[in-house]
Design an enzyme around this catalytic site. Structure first.
Site, PDB file in Angstrom:
ATOM      1  CG  ASP A   1     103.452  95.954  74.376  1.00 13.28           C
ATOM      2  OD1 ASP A   1     103.787  97.116  74.663  1.00 13.28           O
ATOM      3  OD2 ASP A   1     102.355  95.673  73.868  1.00 13.28           O
ATOM      4  CB  SER A   2     102.165  97.842  78.417  1.00 12.72           C
ATOM      5  OG  SER A   2     101.479  98.127  77.210  1.00 12.72           O
TER       6      SER A   2
ATOM      7  CB  CYS B   1     106.196  98.840  74.961  1.00 11.28           C
ATOM      8  SG  CYS B   1     105.200 100.022  75.894  1.00 11.28           S
TER       9      CYS B   1
ATOM     10  CD  GLU C   1      95.625  94.620  75.270  1.00  7.82           C
ATOM     11  OE1 GLU C   1      95.217  93.577  75.796  1.00  7.82           O
ATOM     12  OE2 GLU C   1      96.826  94.854  75.050  1.00  7.82           O
TER      13      GLU C   1
ATOM     14  CB  CYS D   1     100.695 102.747  70.373  1.00 10.04           C
ATOM     15  SG  CYS D   1     100.110 101.509  71.568  1.00 10.04           S
TER      16      CYS D   1
ATOM     17  CG  HIS E   1      98.031  97.889  71.974  1.00  9.48           C
ATOM     18  ND1 HIS E   1      99.178  98.066  72.707  1.00  9.48           N
ATOM     19  CD2 HIS E   1      97.299  96.954  72.631  1.00  9.48           C
ATOM     20  CE1 HIS E   1      99.135  97.281  73.772  1.00  9.48           C
ATOM     21  NE2 HIS E   1      98.015  96.597  73.746  1.00  9.48           N
TER      22      HIS E   1
END
Length: 271
Positions: A13-14, A76, A154, A188, A190
């Site tokens: 993933d990023s 991702c 994050e 996403c 996240h």
């Protein structure tokens, strides 16, 4: 290329959001070992051009194949737009993304729509979810980019007044559409960290689709189709990141749902 049954499964993933996918994979496939790579030095991918995302994704995938994985999971959504490109570049290595499973799950809930998709700018502009859904249905799809959700997740800003205000800013216009979406795809990896505040804003009558568990089911089927189930007891999972491994171990726990041993996190340079 010889692929060993007892090789690990690679996940990238990023950043750390893909750890939600790895958590689902590890729960679904306890007999497998996983290597995770988070490109934390270059996140977010969602604001990058398609060519840049493809290049970054290929570098991440090659880093995993260099460590001898038997399958690559693109955890991702933005990078999953380039799934056909990676499948061709890594053949015969099996590669799977998160968009097709997420689209299928949304259609299972609301086959006639309307379906809402929230994602990064790159995923929304690329239209991958719209294509995946319309390949099987004419259900109307409405999209909304939520770029601040990634840095908020994050940073651990997953609840409270800031998260609530940002969620209202993005989601109120989407929910004001008529007819109102019956299902909302968290496009996403996240975004599941913000599931609580998202649910409060859109209301309990809207079903949220988190592609992590659906992707885990798809990976299980792919392992069986390819005859790649592990036959030996798995070793420990290992984590790679491209920047700040101590922070990765600390913040990654939010997404992985379990403590991450800092000794199991290694910094790598993809360039």
């Amino acid at each position: 290329m010889t692929i060993s049954n007892n090789a690990p499964i690679g996940v990238f993933d990023s950043g750390m959001g893909g750890l939600t996918v790895m958590q689902a994979l590890a729960a679904k496939l306890p007999g497998e070992r996983f290597l995770y790579l988070g490109d934390t030095a270059r996140l977010p991918y969602g604001t990058k051009s398609a060519d840049t995302v493809r290049r970054y994704a290929l570098q991440a995938a090659h880093a995993l194949t260099d460590h001898g994985v038997k399958l690559v999971v693109i955890a991702c959504n933005t990078a999953s737009v380039g799934l056909p490109y990676l499948q061709e570049a890594l053949a015969p290595m099996p590669v799977i993304g998160v968009i097709e499973p997420g689209a299928a799950a949304a259609l299972a809930v609301a086959p006639n729509g309307p379906i809402g998709v929230i994602a990064t700018e790159g995923t929304v502009k690329g239209g991958a979810y719209v294509r995946a859904i319309h390949a099987h249905s004419t259900a109307p799809v409405v999209q909304q980019a939520c770029p601040l959700f990634v840095p908020m997740a994050e940073e651990g800003l997953t609840d409270g007044p800031i998260a609530e205000a940002v969620a209202h800013r993005y989601l109120d216009p989407l929910m004001a559409r008529l007819p109102k979406p019956k299902v909302l795809v968290l496009g996403c990896t996240h975004y599941p960290a913000l599931k609580g505040v998202i649910t409060r804003v859109v209301g309990p009558e809207v079903t949220l689709v988190d592609s992590a568990a659906i992707t885990a089911n798809a990976v299980e089927r792919l392992l069986d189709e390819k005859g790649l189930r592990a036959t030996e007891k798995p070793g420990e999972h290992h984590f790679y990141c491209t920047d700040a491994p101590d922070r990765f171990a600390r913040v990654g726990e939010i997404f992985f749902g379990n403590p991450i041993d800092p000794g199991a996190v290694e910094q790598v340079d993809l360039q």
